[in-house]
Design an enzyme around this catalytic site. Structure first.
Site, PDB file in Angstrom:
ATOM      1  N   VAL A  44      -1.627   2.301  -5.764  1.00 24.02           N
ATOM      2  CA  VAL A  44      -1.772   2.501  -3.951  1.00 24.02           C
ATOM      3  C   VAL A  44      -0.648   1.573  -4.097  1.00 24.02           C
ATOM      4  O   VAL A  44      -0.082   1.183  -4.888  1.00 24.02           O
ATOM      5  CB  VAL A  44      -2.505   0.485  -4.095  1.00 24.02           C
ATOM      6  CG1 VAL A  44      -2.829   0.798  -2.575  1.00 24.02           C
ATOM      7  CG2 VAL A  44      -3.888   0.779  -4.567  1.00 24.02           C
ATOM      8  N   LEU A  48       1.641  -1.379  -5.699  1.00 24.41           N
ATOM      9  CA  LEU A  48       1.125  -2.526  -5.646  1.00 24.41           C
ATOM     10  C   LEU A  48       0.440  -2.922  -6.540  1.00 24.41           C
ATOM     11  O   LEU A  48      -0.083  -3.698  -6.779  1.00 24.41           O
ATOM     12  CB  LEU A  48       0.005  -2.877  -4.219  1.00 24.41           C
ATOM     13  CG  LEU A  48       1.401  -2.354  -3.225  1.00 24.41           C
ATOM     14  CD1 LEU A  48       0.082  -2.508  -1.253  1.00 24.41           C
ATOM     15  CD2 LEU A  48       1.498  -4.007  -2.966  1.00 24.41           C
ATOM     16  N   GLY A  88      -6.058   0.745  -9.799  1.00 25.28           N
ATOM     17  CA  GLY A  88      -7.524   0.097 -10.184  1.00 25.28           C
ATOM     18  C   GLY A  88      -8.209   1.714 -10.702  1.00 25.28           C
ATOM     19  O   GLY A  88      -7.304   2.376 -11.927  1.00 25.28           O
ATOM     20  N   GLY A  89      -9.390   1.363 -10.631  1.00 24.33           N
ATOM     21  CA  GLY A  89      -9.637   2.400 -11.573  1.00 24.33           C
ATOM     22  C   GLY A  89      -9.573   3.824 -10.629  1.00 24.33           C
ATOM     23  O   GLY A  89     -10.041   4.714 -11.851  1.00 24.33           O
ATOM     24  N   PHE A  90      -9.318   4.295  -9.589  1.00 20.39           N
ATOM     25  CA  PHE A  90      -9.512   5.695  -9.027  1.00 20.39           C
ATOM     26  C   PHE A  90      -8.316   6.361  -8.481  1.00 20.39           C
ATOM     27  O   PHE A  90      -8.282   7.244  -7.959  1.00 20.39           O
ATOM     28  CB  PHE A  90     -10.851   6.096  -8.791  1.00 20.39           C
ATOM     29  CG  PHE A  90     -11.868   5.478  -8.977  1.00 20.39           C
ATOM     30  CD1 PHE A  90     -12.359   6.420 -10.320  1.00 20.39           C
ATOM     31  CD2 PHE A  90     -13.166   4.680  -8.758  1.00 20.39           C
ATOM     32  CE1 PHE A  90     -13.384   6.921 -10.654  1.00 20.39           C
ATOM     33  CE2 PHE A  90     -14.384   4.408  -9.398  1.00 20.39           C
ATOM     34  CZ  PHE A  90     -14.303   5.246 -10.408  1.00 20.39           C
ATOM     35  N   GLY A  91      -7.222   5.757  -8.314  1.00 17.13           N
ATOM     36  CA  GLY A  91      -6.166   5.658  -8.252  1.00 17.13           C
ATOM     37  C   GLY A  91      -4.789   4.625  -8.019  1.00 17.13           C
ATOM     38  O   GLY A  91      -4.698   3.811  -8.647  1.00 17.13           O
ATOM     39  N   LYS A 104      -3.263   4.532  -0.250  1.00 17.02           N
ATOM     40  CA  LYS A 104      -4.152   4.710  -1.445  1.00 17.02           C
ATOM     41  C   LYS A 104      -4.627   6.111  -2.237  1.00 17.02           C
ATOM     42  O   LYS A 104      -4.337   6.927  -0.847  1.00 17.02           O
ATOM     43  CB  LYS A 104      -5.134   3.729  -1.411  1.00 17.02           C
ATOM     44  CG  LYS A 104      -6.193   4.425  -2.457  1.00 17.02           C
ATOM     45  CD  LYS A 104      -7.688   3.258  -2.673  1.00 17.02           C
ATOM     46  CE  LYS A 104      -8.639   3.289  -4.104  1.00 17.02           C
ATOM     47  NZ  LYS A 104      -9.486   2.438  -3.442  1.00 17.02           N
ATOM     48  N   ASP A 148     -18.638  -3.727  -5.855  1.00 12.20           N
ATOM     49  CA  ASP A 148     -18.028  -4.000  -6.931  1.00 12.20           C
ATOM     50  C   ASP A 148     -16.839  -5.414  -6.708  1.00 12.20           C
ATOM     51  O   ASP A 148     -15.469  -5.216  -6.368  1.00 12.20           O
ATOM     52  CB  ASP A 148     -16.409  -3.287  -6.872  1.00 12.20           C
ATOM     53  CG  ASP A 148     -16.125  -2.898  -7.942  1.00 12.20           C
ATOM     54  OD1 ASP A 148     -16.411  -3.677  -8.986  1.00 12.20           O
ATOM     55  OD2 ASP A 148     -14.970  -2.212  -8.634  1.00 12.20           O
TER      56      ASP A 148
HETATM   57  P1  ADP Z   1      -9.498   1.269  -7.134  1.00  7.99           P
HETATM   58  O1  ADP Z   1     -10.703   1.813  -5.685  1.00  7.99           O
HETATM   59  O2  ADP Z   1      -8.833   2.271  -8.184  1.00  7.99           O
HETATM   60  O3  ADP Z   1      -9.923  -0.352  -7.860  1.00  7.99           O
HETATM   61  P2  ADP Z   1      -8.032  -0.780  -5.251  1.00  7.99           P
HETATM   62  O4  ADP Z   1      -8.634  -0.320  -3.979  1.00  7.99           O
HETATM   63  O5  ADP Z   1      -9.627  -1.871  -5.461  1.00  7.99           O
HETATM   64  O6  ADP Z   1      -8.304   0.940  -6.437  1.00  7.99           O
HETATM   65  O7  ADP Z   1      -6.452  -1.456  -4.691  1.00  7.99           O
HETATM   66  C1  ADP Z   1      -6.168  -1.456  -6.324  1.00  7.99           C
HETATM   67  C2  ADP Z   1      -5.473  -2.648  -6.097  1.00  7.99           C
HETATM   68  O8  ADP Z   1      -3.931  -2.667  -5.437  1.00  7.99           O
HETATM   69  C3  ADP Z   1      -5.760  -3.854  -5.302  1.00  7.99           C
HETATM   70  O9  ADP Z   1      -6.333  -4.473  -7.230  1.00  7.99           O
HETATM   71  C4  ADP Z   1      -4.433  -3.937  -5.125  1.00  7.99           C
HETATM   72  O10 ADP Z   1      -4.636  -5.477  -6.192  1.00  7.99           O
HETATM   73  C5  ADP Z   1      -3.633  -3.597  -4.718  1.00  7.99           C
HETATM   74  N1  ADP Z   1      -4.045  -3.046  -3.151  1.00  7.99           N
HETATM   75  C6  ADP Z   1      -4.664  -2.615  -2.514  1.00  7.99           C
HETATM   76  N2  ADP Z   1      -5.243  -2.604  -1.114  1.00  7.99           N
HETATM   77  C7  ADP Z   1      -3.756  -3.139  -0.589  1.00  7.99           C
HETATM   78  C8  ADP Z   1      -3.605  -3.679   0.339  1.00  7.99           C
HETATM   79  N3  ADP Z   1      -4.260  -3.247   1.089  1.00  7.99           N
HETATM   80  N4  ADP Z   1      -3.014  -4.399   0.384  1.00  7.99           N
HETATM   81  C9  ADP Z   1      -2.790  -4.967  -0.842  1.00  7.99           C
HETATM   82  N5  ADP Z   1      -2.729  -4.349  -2.115  1.00  7.99           N
HETATM   83  C10 ADP Z   1      -3.540  -3.766  -2.147  1.00  7.99           C
HETATM   84 MG    MG Z   2     -10.548  -1.736  -7.125  1.00  7.77          MG
HETATM   85 MG    MG Z   3     -12.414   1.846  -6.705  1.00  6.34          MG
END
Ligand code: ADP
Ligand code: MG
Ligand code: MG
Length: 265
Positions: A21, A13, A16-19, A36, A133
């Site tokens: 999803v 999906l 992001g910075g740290f992982g 995630k 954030d």
């Molecule tokens: P990070 O901490 O690495 O930034 P995020 O939790 O922000 O990770 O998730 C990265 C991306 O994954 C989000 O910007 C979104 O596009 C997608 N995403 C994350 N969680 C969900 C979710 N529950 N449902 C749909 N898309 C998601």
């Molecule tokens: Mg994020």
């Molecule tokens: Mg994050």
């Protein structure tokens, strides 16, 4: 049950910075979830953050929950990575990709996004949590109802009245006081990031080249069609001095937020 026994993993999906999803489904009942993964590789400081991400989400999610904050369903601690199981509303996408596909948002839609974001942030505040954030990438928008959910507490912190001296989050959304004094208070820093987000979804770009050079004389440019009230609210949120910015309540009570009848420039 381990992750694989309880959930079916689907397509990526987002990263992001740290992982990463992934979309997923709960085997027992077909519930759509997001999986995630956060790797434990990296510095100790980054590693130390995940239990906090979980702790903050648990605080924020506890009943009564807020419909504008994403729910954490459960999480797993494995030797090499953490796995968070999050709710996945359908159909939805993050607000950054939504804006990339749909272009600049109409004022009425941006207003709906803003007010739901403020509801989410007030809820976080009431649970003693600072998100830190806020940006379109960390907001999910329902492509049907256009309802919003705040996600990604990975840069969050417990709320405190004193100044924060450590930065976490995204530089383009960091307030000028961080660049000038390397300290910021939770409320005005959050409102700054709300202002950048609002500007971004309405104008399709960032308000300033670098927050570093923002002064009280900095001029903001707006698309021609943007209403006077909307410009005024954005300017207020993006006040150079932290003490000049509105509170979350002020934003909710602003004429632009209250008025559904858009006044043209
Ligand atoms: P990070 O901490 O690495 O930034 P995020 O939790 O922000 O990770 O998730 C990265 C991306 O994954 C989000 O910007 C979104 O596009 C997608 N995403 C994350 N969680 C969900 C979710 N529950 N449902 C749909 N898309 C998601
Ligand atoms: Mg994020
Ligand atoms: Mg994050």
């Amino acid at each position: 049950l381990c992750v694989a026994e309880a959930y079916v993993k689907g397509p990526l999906l987002g990263r992001g910075g740290f992982g990463s999803v992934y979309a997923g489904t709960r085997r027992s009942d077909g519930l759509p979830v997001a999986i995630k993964y956060v790797s434990k590789r990296g510095t100790q400081r980054l590693r130390g953050r995940l239990p906090l991400e979980v702790a903050l989400m648990t605080l924020v999610n506890s009943a009564p929950a807020c419909p504008n904050v994403l729910q954490l369903l459960e999480w797993f601690d494995r030797p090499r990575r953490y796995t968070l199981i999050l709710e996945r509303p359908l159909p939805c996408q993050d607000l950054e990709s939504f804006c990339e596909e749909n272009g600049r948002l109409e004022e009425s839609l941006a207003k709906k996004v803003l007010l739901q974001l403020i509801t989410a942030l007030k809820h976080c505040e009431s649970r003693g949590v600072l998100h830190r954030d806020v940006k379109p990438e960390n907001l999910l928008i329902s492509t049907e109802s256009h309802d919003i959910k705040l996600l990604d507490f990975g840069c969050g912190e417990l709320l405190k009245d004193s100044a924060y001296k450590h930065f976490a989050g995204t530089l383009q959304y960091a307030p000028p006081e961080w660049f000038r004094q390397h300290r910021y208070h939770a409320g005005p820093a959050t409102v700054w990031s709300v202002g950048v987000t609002l500007y971004n979804i309405l104008c399709g770009c960032f308000p300033f080249r670098g927050a570093l050079r923002v002064t009280s004389k900095s001029r903001l440019r707006f698309p021609r069609e943007l209403s006077t009230e909307c410009r005024q609210l954005i300017r207020w949120c993006l006040s150079a001095a932290a003490s000049d910015r509105p509170s979350l309540d002020d934003i909710e009570r602003h004429p632009w937020s209250l008025n559904t009848q858009l006044q043209l420039k």
